[in-house]
Write a protein that holds these residues in place. Structure first.
Motif, PDB file in Angstrom:
ATOM      1  N   ILE A 135      -5.247   0.358   9.140  1.00  0.00           N
ATOM      2  CA  ILE A 135      -4.012   1.124   9.290  1.00  0.00           C
ATOM      3  C   ILE A 135      -4.347   2.379  10.101  1.00  0.00           C
ATOM      4  O   ILE A 135      -5.362   3.040   9.858  1.00  0.00           O
ATOM      5  CB  ILE A 135      -3.433   1.489   7.900  1.00  0.00           C
ATOM      6  N   GLY A 136      -3.499   2.677  11.073  1.00  0.00           N
ATOM      7  CA  GLY A 136      -3.726   3.837  11.938  1.00  0.00           C
ATOM      8  C   GLY A 136      -3.520   5.130  11.177  1.00  0.00           C
ATOM      9  O   GLY A 136      -2.611   5.243  10.346  1.00  0.00           O
TER      10      GLY A 136
ATOM     11  N   ILE B 286       0.900  -1.173   0.000  1.00  0.00           N
ATOM     12  CA  ILE B 286       0.000   0.000   0.000  1.00  0.00           C
ATOM     13  C   ILE B 286       0.926   1.206   0.000  1.00  0.00           C
ATOM     14  O   ILE B 286       1.649   1.461   0.968  1.00  0.00           O
ATOM     15  CB  ILE B 286      -0.945   0.015   1.223  1.00  0.00           C
ATOM     16  N   ALA B 287       0.919   1.929  -1.116  1.00  0.00           N
ATOM     17  CA  ALA B 287       1.948   2.944  -1.338  1.00  0.00           C
ATOM     18  C   ALA B 287       1.565   4.313  -0.804  1.00  0.00           C
ATOM     19  O   ALA B 287       2.423   5.183  -0.651  1.00  0.00           O
ATOM     20  CB  ALA B 287       2.248   3.041  -2.831  1.00  0.00           C
TER      21      ALA B 287
ATOM     22  N   ASP C  19      -4.727 -11.845  -1.064  1.00  0.00           N
ATOM     23  CA  ASP C  19      -3.392 -12.448  -1.043  1.00  0.00           C
ATOM     24  C   ASP C  19      -2.378 -11.678  -0.198  1.00  0.00           C
ATOM     25  O   ASP C  19      -1.181 -11.967  -0.274  1.00  0.00           O
ATOM     26  CB  ASP C  19      -2.868 -12.542  -2.483  1.00  0.00           C
ATOM     27  N   LEU C  20      -2.805 -10.706   0.550  1.00  0.00           N
ATOM     28  CA  LEU C  20      -1.950  -9.829   1.375  1.00  0.00           C
ATOM     29  C   LEU C  20      -1.110  -8.854   0.537  1.00  0.00           C
ATOM     30  O   LEU C  20      -0.486  -7.948   1.096  1.00  0.00           O
ATOM     31  CB  LEU C  20      -1.003 -10.640   2.288  1.00  0.00           C
ATOM     32  N   VAL C  21      -1.074  -9.044  -0.776  1.00  0.00           N
ATOM     33  CA  VAL C  21      -0.237  -8.186  -1.625  1.00  0.00           C
ATOM     34  C   VAL C  21      -1.073  -7.076  -2.273  1.00  0.00           C
ATOM     35  O   VAL C  21      -0.640  -5.921  -2.345  1.00  0.00           O
ATOM     36  CB  VAL C  21       0.470  -9.024  -2.719  1.00  0.00           C
ATOM     37  N   HIS C  22      -2.265  -7.436  -2.746  1.00  0.00           N
ATOM     38  CA  HIS C  22      -3.127  -6.452  -3.427  1.00  0.00           C
ATOM     39  C   HIS C  22      -4.268  -6.072  -2.495  1.00  0.00           C
ATOM     40  O   HIS C  22      -5.016  -6.952  -2.043  1.00  0.00           O
ATOM     41  CB  HIS C  22      -3.667  -7.038  -4.731  1.00  0.00           C
ATOM     42  N   TRP C  23      -4.394  -4.808  -2.218  1.00  0.00           N
ATOM     43  CA  TRP C  23      -5.367  -4.358  -1.202  1.00  0.00           C
ATOM     44  C   TRP C  23      -6.395  -3.408  -1.814  1.00  0.00           C
ATOM     45  O   TRP C  23      -6.042  -2.525  -2.605  1.00  0.00           O
ATOM     46  CB  TRP C  23      -4.644  -3.662  -0.056  1.00  0.00           C
TER      47      TRP C  23
ATOM     48  N   TYR D 279      -9.011  -2.015   4.845  1.00  0.00           N
ATOM     49  CA  TYR D 279      -8.621  -2.570   3.539  1.00  0.00           C
ATOM     50  C   TYR D 279      -8.996  -4.046   3.493  1.00  0.00           C
ATOM     51  O   TYR D 279      -9.123  -4.695   4.529  1.00  0.00           O
ATOM     52  CB  TYR D 279      -7.103  -2.453   3.344  1.00  0.00           C
ATOM     53  N   GLU D 280      -9.082  -4.570   2.267  1.00  0.00           N
ATOM     54  CA  GLU D 280      -9.382  -5.992   2.086  1.00  0.00           C
ATOM     55  C   GLU D 280      -8.456  -6.563   1.013  1.00  0.00           C
ATOM     56  O   GLU D 280      -8.065  -5.844   0.091  1.00  0.00           O
ATOM     57  CB  GLU D 280     -10.837  -6.116   1.627  1.00  0.00           C
TER      58      GLU D 280
END
Ligand code: DQQ
Length: 508
Positions: free
Chosen positions: A170-171, A142-143, A188-192, A184-185
Motif C-alpha cells: 500500500i502506498g 485493512i482499517a 484469503d485477501l480478507v485478513h492481512w 502485507y500478507e
C-alpha cells in the motif's frame, strides 16, 4: 435533483464534451465528466478491461466511482456499467484506486475506500462479466495504517500471489523521511498481517525541483519483475530477478511525477539501486497501472492530467484521458522503456503527405530516425500554425540535441503552444540514454495531447491550441539528416452514443 434532470444535465455535459475540438479522438476518454487513474487493468478470456477513477456528475474530482470499459483490440472500447460506487460505510466519499485479482473462484477488486479525509483497504467480488460487484461485508479489510508510525497518507494497492499466499503493498509516506510502501500478507485477501515497510524513500535525496524527487508520499504503487526483453512476472523475493517499483510522487496534495525504482527484492524488503523518471512529461503521465496480458506483455496506462485550469475543464464538460496502452521493457540503464502497443496501428488512416519535412495533420502519428552526432539538433514543431514568425503563431517545439556523453538532450517548449495564457506553458526537459547510435522518434498527436517516444523514453504532455489552423508538423535538422520519415492521420476510435451512467448497475 430528480433522475430526469440528472440525465438531462449529463446529456448536456456529454454534448458539451463532444463539441470540444480539443477532446482526444483515439485515446481513451470517459463519455464526459472526470477521469483520473486507470484501475483494475487486466485481460480475461481475450477481453481487456479498463476500469478508471470516474465522476460522471462533473469534470472535477468528487465522489469518485469506478468507470469500466472493455475492448478486444485495445483501441475500440465499449462502456460497461459503473463497477463501484460510494455506499454507506468506509467508501461513502469515494471508491479510490485499486487493482483486480482472481482468488481462484472469482474476480476481486482491492481498492481504497475514502471517507473523512482518509483511506482504508476494501474488497469487492465480481461475477465473470466483471459488470456486477458486491462489497465484502467486513470492509475495510485493512482499517488503518501500521500503528506507531507517523504517516503522510495511506492508499492504493498492488496485490500478487507469492509463495502460496497473497502479498500486497500500500502506498504511503513516513513523516520526516519520505515516501514508502507498506507490505502485507494474507491467506484469503480478507485478513492481512503487517510485514512492515517494503521500502522507504528519502525526501532529502533530491531537491523538490528535481524531476527525480521522490516526494513525501507514494501513490499508485506497482511492483513487478521485468527484463530487457520485456519478460515479466509478479514479484518473487527468492528469484534474484530485477524488480521494478513504479510510484507516483505526491506531496501534500501536489501530484508531482511518476518514478520507477529498480532494485533487489529479498525477504520482506526491496533495496532500490536506482531511480528513474517514467515519463519526461512529469504530472501529465501520472498514476499508471500495469498488468500482464495474455501474450505475456507488461502493459501500462497512465492518466494524462490536464494542463488547463479548473474553469476551462468545467466549461468543456470533461477532464482527463488515458495514455495509449504501452508495452514495457527494462532499459540498459535500469529505466523502464516503453513502446505503444502495436494494436495502436489499427487506428491509422491515410498516410500524411510530406512537403519536404512538413505536413499538416490533426490527430496523427508520425515517426523518423536520425543520427544525432554531438552538436547536431533536430527541432519538430507540433500543432503549428503556418507562419511561425507572426505574433499570433501557435506551435509546440520538441528539440533533440546530441550531447558530448553520447546521450540526447530533450526539451519540449510549450511557451508558444496556446494564445490562451491560462494554459500550462512550462517546458519539459530531460535526457535520453541511447539504445544504439541511431535514435528512433515516434509521436502521437491527439487534439490536446502529445505523446512522444524517443528511443522508448516517453514524453507525455498536454497543449491547447486555440487556432483551427494549428495543425502542422515541421521538422528542421541541423548537421544531421532525417530518415524514414512517416506519418498517418489517426481515426476517431470513440464509440457512438455513449451515456455517462449506464442504467444496469452493480449491487455495490
Ligand atoms: N487518485 C486516487 C487515489 C490515488 C490518486 C483517487 C492518484 O487513490 O492516490 O482518485 O491520482
Amino acid at each position: 435533483m430528480t433522475s430526469t434532470t440528472t440525465s438531462d444535465a449529463q446529456a448536456l455535459m456529454r454534448e458539451t464534451a463532444l463539441s470540444d475540438e480539443l477532446r482526444p479522438a483515439y485515446h481513451f476518454v470517459a463519455p464526459a465528466g472526470w477521469l483520473n487513474d486507470p484501475n483494475g487493468v487486466c485481460q480475461r478470456d481475450g477481453v481487456y478491461h479498463l476500469f478508471y477513477q470516474y465522476n460522471p456528475t462533473g469534470p472535477c474530482h468528487h465522489s469518485i466511482q469506478w468507470g469500466h470499459a472493455t475492448s478486444t483490440d485495445l483501441m475500440q472500447w465499449t462502456d460497461r456499467p459503473i463497477a463501484l460506487r460510494p455506499s454507506d460505510g468506509h467508501d461513502e466519499e469515494g471508491c479510490w484506486s485499486g487493482v483486480l485479482v482472481d482468488d481462484g473462484t472469482r474476480p476481486v477488486l482491492v481498492y481504497s475506500g475514502h471517507r473523512d479525509d482518509r483511506q482504508t483497504a476494501m474488497l469487492a467480488y465480481g461475477d465473470e462479466s466483471l459488470d456486477h460487484w458486491t462489497k465484502e461485508p467486513s470492509n475495510p479489510v485493512i482499517a488503518a495504517p501500521p500503528a506507531g508510525t507517523d504517516i503522510t497518507a495511506f492508499r492504493d494497492h498492488c496485490v500478487w500471489r507469492e509463495g502460496g499466499v497473497w502479498r500486497q503493498i500500500i502506498g504511503s509516506g513516513i513523516r520526516g523521511r519520505g515516501g514508502a510502501a507498506f507490505l502485507y500478507e494474507s491467506d484469503d485477501l480478507v485478513h492481512w498481517r503487517e510485514l512492515g515497510p517494503l521500502v522507504v524513500g528519502s525526501a532529502d535525496d533530491f531537491s523538490e525541483t528535481n524531476p527525480l524527487w521522490t516526494a513525501t508520499m507514494w501513490e499508485c504503487v506497482d511492483f513487478f519483475r521485468l527484463d530487457a526483453d520485456g519478460r515479466t512476472a509478479a514479484p518473487d523475493c527468492s528469484s534474484g530477478d530485477a524488480h521494478v517499483l513504479i510510484f507516483s510522487a505526491w506531496d501534500d496534495g501536489r501530484t508531482m511525477h511518476t518514478i520507477s525504482a529498480r532494485g533487489h527484492y529479498a525477504g520482506d524488503r526491496f533495496e532500490v539501486t536506482d531511480y528513474h523518471r517514467l515519463d519526461l512529461g512529469g504530472r501529465h503521465a501520472y498514476a499508471p497501472q500495469s498488468f500482464i496480458d495474455e501474450q505475456g506483455r507488461r502493459m501500462l496506462w497512465a492518466w494524462m492530467q490536464e494542463g488547463r485550469d479548473d474553469a476551462a475543464q468545467l466549461r468543456h464538460g470533461w477532464s482527463g484521458a488515458m495514455t495509449l496502452p504501452r508495452v514495457l521493457r527494462l532499459g540498459a540503464a535500469g529505466d523502464v522503456r516503453q513502446t505503444p502497443a502495436p494494436e495502436v496501428e489499427a487506428a491509422r488512416g491515410e498516410a500524411l503527405e510530406w512537403h519536404g519535412l512538413a505536413s499538416r495533420a490533426g490527430a496523427a502519428e508520425f515517426g523518423f530516425e536520425v543520427d544525432l552526432p554531438v552538436g547536431s539538433v533536430v527541432e519538430v514543431d507540433l500543432f503549428a500554425t503556418p507562419d511561425p514568425t507572426s505574433t499570433d503563431a501557435e506551435f509546440t517545439t520538441l528539440r533533440l540535441s546530441g550531447v558530448a556523453d553520447g546521450s540526447i538532450a530533450v526539451e519540449l517548449d510549450r511557451s508558444r503552444s496556446s494564445l490562451d495564457t491560462t494554459n500550462a506553458s512550462s517546458a519539459h526537459t530531460g535526457t535520453v540514454v541511447r539504445t544504439d547510435g541511431r535514435v528512433e522518434v515516434r509521436g502521437f498527436l491527439d487534439r490536446s495531447s502529445i505523446e512522444l517516444f524517443i528511443d522508448g523514453v516517453p514524453l507525455t504532455t498536454r497543449v491547447y491550441p486555440t487556432r483551427p489552423d494549428a495543425d502542422a508538423i515541421r521538422i528542421r535538422a541541423v548537421d544531421t539528416t532525417i530518415e524514414h520519415l512517416c506519418g498517418w492521420m489517426m481515426r476517431n476510435t470513440e464509440q457512438a452514443h455513449r451515456v455517462l451512467d449506464l442504467t444496469e448497475t452493480s449491487t455495490g
